[in-house]
Design a protein around this motif. Structure first.
Motif, PDB file in Angstrom:
ATOM      1  N   ILE A   1      17.283  27.147 101.836  1.00 50.28           N
ATOM      2  CA  ILE A   1      16.856  27.203 100.433  1.00 50.28           C
ATOM      3  C   ILE A   1      15.352  27.091 100.284  1.00 50.28           C
ATOM      4  CG2 ILE A   1      17.038  24.725  99.939  1.00 50.28           C
ATOM      5  CD1 ILE A   1      18.555  27.342  97.680  1.00 50.28           C
ATOM      6  N   SER A   2      14.729  26.262 101.158  1.00 46.66           N
ATOM      7  CA  SER A   2      13.291  26.041 101.025  1.00 46.66           C
ATOM      8  C   SER A   2      12.497  27.249 101.490  1.00 46.66           C
ATOM      9  CB  SER A   2      12.878  24.812 101.830  1.00 46.66           C
ATOM     10  OG  SER A   2      13.215  24.993 103.193  1.00 46.66           O
ATOM     11  N   ASP A   3      13.137  28.126 102.310  1.00 49.08           N
ATOM     12  CA  ASP A   3      12.417  29.281 102.840  1.00 49.08           C
ATOM     13  C   ASP A   3      12.514  30.487 101.922  1.00 49.08           C
ATOM     14  OD1 ASP A   3      11.800  27.797 105.089  1.00 49.08           O
ATOM     15  OD2 ASP A   3      13.626  28.433 106.139  1.00 49.08           O
ATOM     16  N   ILE A   4      13.659  30.664 101.268  1.00 46.18           N
ATOM     17  CA  ILE A   4      13.882  31.929 100.563  1.00 46.18           C
ATOM     18  C   ILE A   4      13.712  31.820  99.047  1.00 46.18           C
ATOM     19  CG2 ILE A   4      15.468  32.709 102.341  1.00 46.18           C
ATOM     20  CD1 ILE A   4      17.773  32.065 100.478  1.00 46.18           C
TER      21      ILE A   4
ATOM     22  N   SER B   1      11.867  29.967  95.449  1.00 46.57           N
ATOM     23  CA  SER B   1      10.653  29.305  94.955  1.00 46.57           C
ATOM     24  C   SER B   1      11.000  28.376  93.802  1.00 46.57           C
ATOM     25  CB  SER B   1       9.640  30.360  94.493  1.00 46.57           C
ATOM     26  OG  SER B   1       9.329  31.243  95.545  1.00 46.57           O
ATOM     27  N   LEU B   2      10.314  27.241  93.734  1.00 46.79           N
ATOM     28  CA  LEU B   2      10.527  26.267  92.667  1.00 46.79           C
ATOM     29  C   LEU B   2       9.701  26.648  91.440  1.00 46.79           C
ATOM     30  CD1 LEU B   2      10.412  23.042  94.857  1.00 46.79           C
ATOM     31  CD2 LEU B   2      12.413  24.272  94.047  1.00 46.79           C
ATOM     32  N   PRO B   3      10.169  26.251  90.245  1.00 45.61           N
ATOM     33  CA  PRO B   3      11.438  25.545  89.991  1.00 45.61           C
ATOM     34  C   PRO B   3      12.631  26.466  90.194  1.00 45.61           C
ATOM     35  CG  PRO B   3      10.392  26.120  87.917  1.00 45.61           C
ATOM     36  CD  PRO B   3       9.408  26.489  88.976  1.00 45.61           C
ATOM     37  N   LEU B   4      13.723  25.874  90.660  1.00 43.01           N
ATOM     38  CA  LEU B   4      14.944  26.617  90.947  1.00 43.01           C
ATOM     39  C   LEU B   4      16.054  26.128  90.020  1.00 43.01           C
ATOM     40  CD1 LEU B   4      16.812  28.404  92.777  1.00 43.01           C
ATOM     41  CD2 LEU B   4      17.143  26.355  94.180  1.00 43.01           C
ATOM     42  N   THR B   5      16.660  27.069  89.274  1.00 41.40           N
ATOM     43  CA  THR B   5      17.778  26.734  88.395  1.00 41.40           C
ATOM     44  C   THR B   5      19.089  27.060  89.096  1.00 41.40           C
ATOM     45  OG1 THR B   5      16.554  27.055  86.344  1.00 41.40           O
ATOM     46  CG2 THR B   5      18.957  27.271  86.234  1.00 41.40           C
ATOM     47  N   VAL B   6      19.984  26.087  89.108  1.00 39.93           N
ATOM     48  CA  VAL B   6      21.344  26.300  89.615  1.00 39.93           C
ATOM     49  C   VAL B   6      22.263  26.370  88.400  1.00 39.93           C
ATOM     50  CG1 VAL B   6      23.210  25.417  91.035  1.00 39.93           C
ATOM     51  CG2 VAL B   6      20.828  25.035  91.733  1.00 39.93           C
ATOM     52  N   MET B   7      22.943  27.511  88.226  1.00 36.60           N
ATOM     53  CA  MET B   7      23.799  27.719  87.053  1.00 36.60           C
ATOM     54  C   MET B   7      25.224  27.968  87.529  1.00 36.60           C
ATOM     55  SD  MET B   7      23.364  30.456  83.913  1.00 36.60           S
ATOM     56  CE  MET B   7      21.913  29.612  83.304  1.00 36.60           C
ATOM     57  N   VAL B   8      26.186  27.237  86.917  1.00 37.20           N
ATOM     58  CA  VAL B   8      27.600  27.383  87.236  1.00 37.20           C
ATOM     59  C   VAL B   8      28.302  28.004  86.035  1.00 37.20           C
ATOM     60  CG1 VAL B   8      29.716  26.227  87.949  1.00 37.20           C
ATOM     61  CG2 VAL B   8      27.505  25.369  88.756  1.00 37.20           C
ATOM     62  N   VAL B   9      29.009  29.115  86.259  1.00 39.23           N
ATOM     63  CA  VAL B   9      29.714  29.838  85.198  1.00 39.23           C
ATOM     64  C   VAL B   9      31.202  29.830  85.532  1.00 39.23           C
ATOM     65  CG1 VAL B   9      29.968  32.024  83.980  1.00 39.23           C
ATOM     66  CG2 VAL B   9      27.708  31.313  84.793  1.00 39.23           C
ATOM     67  N   ASP B  10      32.036  29.380  84.588  1.00 35.20           N
ATOM     68  CA  ASP B  10      33.476  29.325  84.796  1.00 35.20           C
ATOM     69  C   ASP B  10      34.166  30.144  83.705  1.00 35.20           C
ATOM     70  OD1 ASP B  10      35.624  27.574  86.413  1.00 35.20           O
ATOM     71  OD2 ASP B  10      36.300  27.873  84.360  1.00 35.20           O
ATOM     72  N   VAL B  11      35.166  30.964  84.105  1.00 40.43           N
ATOM     73  CA  VAL B  11      35.892  31.812  83.158  1.00 40.43           C
ATOM     74  C   VAL B  11      36.999  30.984  82.524  1.00 40.43           C
ATOM     75  CG1 VAL B  11      37.201  33.939  82.865  1.00 40.43           C
ATOM     76  CG2 VAL B  11      35.383  33.821  84.584  1.00 40.43           C
ATOM     77  N   ASN B  12      36.938  30.779  81.242  1.00 38.16           N
ATOM     78  CA  ASN B  12      37.951  30.004  80.531  1.00 38.16           C
ATOM     79  C   ASN B  12      39.271  30.764  80.477  1.00 38.16           C
ATOM     80  OD1 ASN B  12      36.376  27.705  79.871  1.00 38.16           O
ATOM     81  ND2 ASN B  12      35.408  28.809  78.178  1.00 38.16           N
ATOM     82  N   GLY B  13      40.364  30.049  80.792  1.00 40.54           N
ATOM     83  CA  GLY B  13      41.705  30.597  80.608  1.00 40.54           C
ATOM     84  C   GLY B  13      42.095  31.683  81.587  1.00 40.54           C
ATOM     85  N   LEU B  14      41.463  31.728  82.782  1.00 43.87           N
ATOM     86  CA  LEU B  14      41.815  32.789  83.735  1.00 43.87           C
ATOM     87  C   LEU B  14      43.262  32.650  84.192  1.00 43.87           C
ATOM     88  CD1 LEU B  14      41.064  35.184  85.525  1.00 43.87           C
ATOM     89  CD2 LEU B  14      40.308  33.551  87.263  1.00 43.87           C
ATOM     90  N   LYS B  15      43.699  31.429  84.515  1.00 42.33           N
ATOM     91  CA  LYS B  15      45.073  31.256  84.995  1.00 42.33           C
ATOM     92  C   LYS B  15      46.066  31.647  83.910  1.00 42.33           C
ATOM     93  CE  LYS B  15      48.163  27.991  87.310  1.00 42.33           C
ATOM     94  NZ  LYS B  15      49.316  28.460  86.562  1.00 42.33           N
ATOM     95  N   LEU B  16      45.759  31.243  82.681  1.00 41.22           N
ATOM     96  CA  LEU B  16      46.640  31.601  81.571  1.00 41.22           C
ATOM     97  C   LEU B  16      46.695  33.116  81.391  1.00 41.22           C
ATOM     98  CD1 LEU B  16      48.420  30.539  79.295  1.00 41.22           C
ATOM     99  CD2 LEU B  16      46.381  30.414  77.844  1.00 41.22           C
ATOM    100  N   THR B  17      45.552  33.764  81.547  1.00 43.52           N
ATOM    101  CA  THR B  17      45.501  35.227  81.434  1.00 43.52           C
ATOM    102  C   THR B  17      46.347  35.867  82.520  1.00 43.52           C
ATOM    103  OG1 THR B  17      43.269  35.123  80.507  1.00 43.52           O
ATOM    104  CG2 THR B  17      43.970  37.239  81.422  1.00 43.52           C
TER     105      THR B  17
ATOM    106  N   ARG C   1      13.114  20.831  90.562  1.00 46.32           N
ATOM    107  CA  ARG C   1      11.665  21.014  90.364  1.00 46.32           C
ATOM    108  C   ARG C   1      10.856  20.686  91.609  1.00 46.32           C
ATOM    109  NH1 ARG C   1      13.914  18.792  85.897  1.00 46.32           N
ATOM    110  NH2 ARG C   1      13.658  19.921  83.919  1.00 46.32           N
ATOM    111  N   ARG C   2      11.375  19.841  92.487  1.00 43.79           N
ATOM    112  CA  ARG C   2      10.608  19.400  93.659  1.00 43.79           C
ATOM    113  C   ARG C   2      11.429  19.629  94.933  1.00 43.79           C
ATOM    114  NH1 ARG C   2      10.641  15.384  90.161  1.00 43.79           N
ATOM    115  NH2 ARG C   2      12.005  14.113  91.500  1.00 43.79           N
ATOM    116  N   ALA C   3      10.718  19.924  96.004  1.00 43.54           N
ATOM    117  CA  ALA C   3      11.374  20.199  97.277  1.00 43.54           C
ATOM    118  C   ALA C   3      12.105  18.978  97.817  1.00 43.54           C
ATOM    119  CB  ALA C   3      10.357  20.698  98.307  1.00 43.54           C
ATOM    120  N   GLU C   4      11.658  17.778  97.394  1.00 43.40           N
ATOM    121  CA  GLU C   4      12.282  16.563  97.903  1.00 43.40           C
ATOM    122  C   GLU C   4      13.660  16.323  97.299  1.00 43.40           C
ATOM    123  OE1 GLU C   4       8.962  15.846  96.028  1.00 43.40           O
ATOM    124  OE2 GLU C   4       8.475  17.177  97.694  1.00 43.40           O
TER     125      GLU C   4
END
Length: 1022
Positions: A710-713, A715-731, A812-815
């Motif tokens: 992660i530190s090589d490829i 650049s900061l700041p790095l945002t980690v975003m998690v997206v979940d599909v609501n109701g997939l099992k029900l669908t 925001r920081r490499a540490e």
């Protein structure tokens, strides 16, 4: 051991150490385990130079066969006795040692080697060329014999000078060349064969010196050798090419020994010469062939080894009831005889380490667990197995092992030859792709024995795919074909005679040669047996032994055949001389480089094999590099060959030095192959392994690799975003997995549309997507989230809205720990999901209900009336308002599972089939699965699941009984049944209220709760 024993051992060893007799001890693997000082001083070696050294390394090649015969006698328990052996001194010169070779045994009487008590017999001088001068008799000096007669009083000398004496007649009858010189160098006698060699009469030899008979340079050499004999009084042997006056050449072996007179005075030298031209030519031929065999064995990329037995074993003669015991004995007695460098490289071990292992368990079979494999090898003479092996460094590798039994001239087993090939990459490729799996499976099938059956007319009546693969014909082409069409070395008459002989004997095993469809020939081993029945048949089992026959030819050391094998090798091969110039190229090397053998011969290798690395740097002569380091040099990654036509191909190559009989470097062999296609395949496989098959996005494996660096490829700041599909099992449950997959693809399209090229977008699970957004702060992350939500709200999948739960966190920081950042983003997503997810699921249930009503309007009317009846019945029973509300919802949703049932079945007028009944009965379970996914409805799921249970336990799906059935389910069951009987349906006729009430009462206590039936009839229907 007692002290007295120590003293005895010490004294015995001292006697051996200081004995003037040369003493050596050799184990059964032909390694020196002891030499005394006299032995080492005579041959010029230090103790360290001979410790655990192979005896063959200090024996002249002329005596190798002799000592192999000695070891054969030793292994069979016979005493070798007196032997003459030619040794190599440290200086490189040869000398003859003679003496007694006897068996060496341990305390239990087992033979463990040999002990030799030797003495110096003769020195062997370097060979030289000699030409017999063509000088006239008139040019020769006068003989001095008459002048010297009085100097010697020996009757023998006078007898030699008398050409008609009995001793001369005796010497003339000897085939060898015999001469006698006195201490002053004058010839005092010779036989006719010696005179014929010099093309002179005896009168012009006797009384003359070497200077009278030979050119001065040769005469000087002879006198120098005579002086050495006078000095050390030891016989000397030399070999020389002699060019006769007619131009023909002969190779002579001459032994000169000091000759002592009657009074023990040194009177001269006795010389005996023998023409060994044929032997010399055979030895040169053998040495050359051994060189080529050494190239094949030591420079092969495959691991090769010989396991040899202490004693030959006649396996075929072992009784069946004793075979298991003999197998174990063979396992214990197999010893490593020879291994090539490729075997050490393959397993990452040294030669000493593998020699110290239990050999069969290491590279053949475990004596206890793998005994059946060894038995199969001995029964079949050859065997191929595939197995896994752990290298010394712990790495697991897959090995293809080929084994062949070795026999002596009496067909007794003397050892096993093995060939191991690393097939790890092939096995991995098999696991990665179905195409590779199919290819390997095909390869395995073609290695099976071929089979065909012949009728009495010797025509094929049955054949398997393995033999079709061997010969190139299809099964249809072979059926009905005469066997003579694809076998050779047999005409119709001899084939029929052999068939008749097999009918009489019942079976036969022989080797033959078959012709493929394209005309090429391959060697086979044929096992034939008869099948008696209405018609006699010959059953043939065929094994392709082409490779084994090639290997046998190598043991016959046929140079020309070996060269042909080199030229037909699948890999490109180039050999060079000691200067790195091209000597031999095979056909594949010509194809790869664009150079022909004639063009390349004599050129520096770097001109023909132009290699550069990934940075464009030219690699110099790899052959010279291997000769300089005296080790194998390999180039396996990102090296390209520039052909004569200026084309570039990726190659994998290796070079290894070729050594001569004196361990000197005499050249190198370079082996290389085109790996361009393999690189492309591996790249495609690797790319597929990092992609999600459904969406084309990166998968979790790629994400894990990206996180590691992660530190090589990124650049900061790095945002980690998690997206979940609501109701997939029900669908998936409600609309099918095809709709669910379509939903996931739409979400992937939305995310790809709003993200940048440098963003990493992965689908990591069923309904989860993870985004890594470099150079993105919280404001940019929120803006991206809003764009995704906006696009999703405008997107429909089969009338369903796309709903997503999104959470993010910023590193925001490499540490900072990436896992902590990801956990925060995941938690934020779940908070968002809890807020909006259930709303979407509830709306999905409503859409399902509307879909069911649109599918069948009568279903809408049915659900409404069942709800009214159930509500009234609940009120009549005095249920609380909140319970009645649950009853109302459950009644409205009780048939929600029928959304997955075909409209044709729901409206079918005729009798339903068993399969159709089974599909309809599943609607209560489907409804249960749908409702339990929605928090607002999950408490109703059990009611819907049980509304078709019978009061007596004969209902479905769980066969509940009495009050085991939920109360609200029992209420809905009565309301549902009454409406079904009285409701208007287009596909059937309804019944009257009175008829329906009668049916309810008749089923009270069996299908329905009797109390509820009475309340329904009395208070709801009035």
């Amino acid at each position: 051991m007692e002290r007295a024993d120590l003293t005895t051992s010490f004294t015995y060893k001292n006697i051996m150490d200081y004995s003037s007799t040369m003493i050596q001890s050799v184990d059964l693997e032909c390694n020196l385990i002891y030499t005394n000082e006299a032995w080492r001083d005579t041959l010029g070696y230090s103790p360290a130079q001979v410790e655990r050294r192979s005896l063959f390394s200090v024996l002249s090649s002329k005596s190798h066969k002799t000592y192999q015969n000695i070891m054969s006698m030793v292994r069979s328990g016979k005493e070798p006795g007196n032997q003459d052996l030619i040794y190599l001194m440290k200086s490189g010169k040869e000398t003859v040692l003679s003496g007694m070779i006897s068996l060496m045994k341990d305390h239990e009487g087992e033979v463990i080697g040999t002990t030799g008590f030797l003495k110096l017999s003769a020195y062997i001088d370097e060979p030289f060329d000699m030409k017999i001068p063509d000088r006239g008799i008139e040019q020769r000096a006068h003989s001095v014999v008459k002048d010297m007669k009085t100097k010697y009083g020996s009757d023998m000398l006078m007898g030699l000078e008398d050409l008609e004496s009995p001793i001369n007649r005796f010497l003339d009858s000897i085939y060898d060349l015999v001469f006698f010189k006195d201490v002053d160098g004058y010839y005092r006698g010779c036989n006719n064969n010696f005179a014929a060699l010099l093309n002179l009469p005896k009168e012009k030899i006797i009384g003359y010196t070497d200077y009278d008979l030979y050119p001065d340079a040769i005469a000087d050499l002879f006198r120098e050798k005579d002086a050495l004999i006078l000095k050390d009084l030891t016989p000397r042997k030399n070999e020389e090419w002699v060019t006769l006056s007619d131009g023909t050449k002969s190779f002579l072996e001459t032994l000169k020994t000091p000759y002592w007179g009657p009074n023990n005075e040194l009177t001269g030298f006795l010389g005996i010469s023998r023409d060994i031209t044929e032997r010399k030519l055979a030895e040169d031929k053998l040495a050359e062939n051994e060189m080529w065999l050494n190239i094949y064995f030591t420079q092969s990329n495959n691991a090769k080894f010989f396991l040899m037995l202490d004693h030959p074993v006649s396996w075929k003669e072992v009784p069946e009831n004793n075979r298991d015991q003999v197998l174990k004995e063979i396992c214990r007695n197999l010893k490593i005889n020879r291994i090539n460098p490729a075997l050490l490289d393959l397993y990452g071990i040294t030669e000493e380490e593998i020699r110290n292992e239990k050999v069969p368990a290491s590279i053949l079979c475990d004596p206890e667990e793998g005994i059946e494999e060894l038995k199969a090898l001995l029964d079949q003479s050859n065997l191929r197995v595939v197995f896994e092996k752990e290298r010394k460094d712990g790495k697991e590798i897959a090995i293809a092992g080929d084994y062949m039994c070795l026999y002596d001239d009496q067909e007794h087993l003397i050892g096993i030859f093995g060939n191991h090939r690393d097939i790890t990459k092939e096995v991995l490729s098999e696991k990665e792709t179905k195409e590779r799996e199919l290819y390997l499976r095909t390869v395995l099938e073609t290695t099976r024995d071929g089979y065909y059956a012949l009728d009495e007319e010797l025509k094929i009546i049955d054949v398997n795919e393995a033999y079709c693969g061997m010969c190139g014909y299809t099964k249809e082409e072979l059926i009905g074909m005469s066997i003579m069409k694809h076998t050779i070395m047999e005409d119709a008459k001899s084939a029929r005679e052999k068939a008749q002989r097999i009918y009489e004997r019942g079976s036969e095993l022989f080797e033959s040669r078959h012709r493929k469809k394209d005309g090429t020939i391959f060697d086979v081993e044929v096992s034939v047996s008869t099948l008696e029945g209405k018609e006699r048949k010959l059953i043939h089992f065929i094994r392709d032994i082409t490779e084994r026959k090639q290997l046998e030819s190598y043991f016959l050391i046929e140079k020309d055949l070996f060269k042909n094998t080199i030229h037909s090798a699948a890999d490109a091969v180039i050999s060079t001389d000691s200067y790195g110039n091209v000597v031999i190229m095979n056909n594949m090397a010509e194809t790869f480089t664009g150079w022909t053998q004639e063009e390349a011969k004599g050129r520096p290798l770097e001109e023909v094999l132009h290699i550069h690395d990934q940075h464009g740097n030219h690699f110099t002569n790899i052959a010279r590099e291997s000769m300089r380091s005296r080790n194998k040099v390999e180039l396996v990654e990102d090296y390209r060959l520039l052909t004569k036509g200026h084309e570039e191909v990726f190659i994998e190559l290796s070079a290894a030095p070729i050594t001569g009989s004196e361990n000197e470097i005499i050249g190198a062999v370079v082996i290389f192959k085109d790996i361009t296609r393999r690189r492309e395949e591996m790249k495609n496989i690797e790319d597929l392994s990092y992609r999600d098959a459904l969406t084309g996005l990166f998968n979790r494996r790629y994400l894990n690799e990206a996180v590691k660096s992660i530190s090589d490829i990124l650049s900061l700041p790095l945002t980690v975003m998690v997206v979940d599909v609501n109701g997939l099992k029900l669908t998936n449950d409600a609309f099918g997995h095809a709709t669910g997959d379509k939903l996931l693809k739409e979400v992937a399209t939305i995310i790809k549309e709003v993200t940048r090229q440098e963003d990493v977008v992965c689908r990591t699970g069923g309904d989860e997507f993870i985004l890594l957004l470099p150079n993105s702060d919280r404001a940019q992350a929120k803006a991206l989230k809003d764009r995704i939500v906006s696009l999703a709200s405008k997107t429909k999948v089969d009338s369903l809205s796309v709903s997503l739960a999104i959470g993010y966190s910023v590193m925001r920081r490499a540490e900072e720990d990436f896992d902590d950042v990801f956990t925060e983003a995941d938690n934020n997503m779940y908070r968002n999901k809890l807020r909006y997810g259930q709303t979407i699921k509830r709306k999905t249930i409503d859409k399902l209900l509307n879909k069911l009503n649109r599918k069948n309007h009568e279903m809408f009317q049915h659900n409404r009336e069942v709800t009214e009846y159930a509500e009234k019945l609940g009120m009549a029973m005095g249920l609380k308002e909140n319970v009645i509300e649950d009853l109302r919802l459950a009644a409205r949703l009780h048939d929600i599972g029928k959304v997955m049932v075909s409209k044709d079945i729901l409206q079918k007028a005729g009798k339903l089939t068993d399969k159709e009944i089974s599909q309809i009965r599943k609607h209560s379970e489907i409804g249960y699965q749908l409702l339990k996914e929605v928090d607002d409805y999950k408490h109703l799921a059990e009611i819907v699941l049980s509304h078709h249970e019978w009061y007596n336990g004969n209902g479905y799906p769980r066969k509940l009984k009495g009050e085991e059935i939920p109360l609200l389910s029992r209420i809905i069951a009565v309301a549902d049944s009454y409406e079904t009987m009285t409701g208007i349906r287009g596909y059937r006729t309804s019944i009257t209220k009175e008829e329906a009430v009668a049916e309810l009462k008749s089923c009270a206590g069996t299908q329905f709760d009797p109390v509820i039936v009475d309340l329904f009839v009395d208070q709801v229907l009035g």
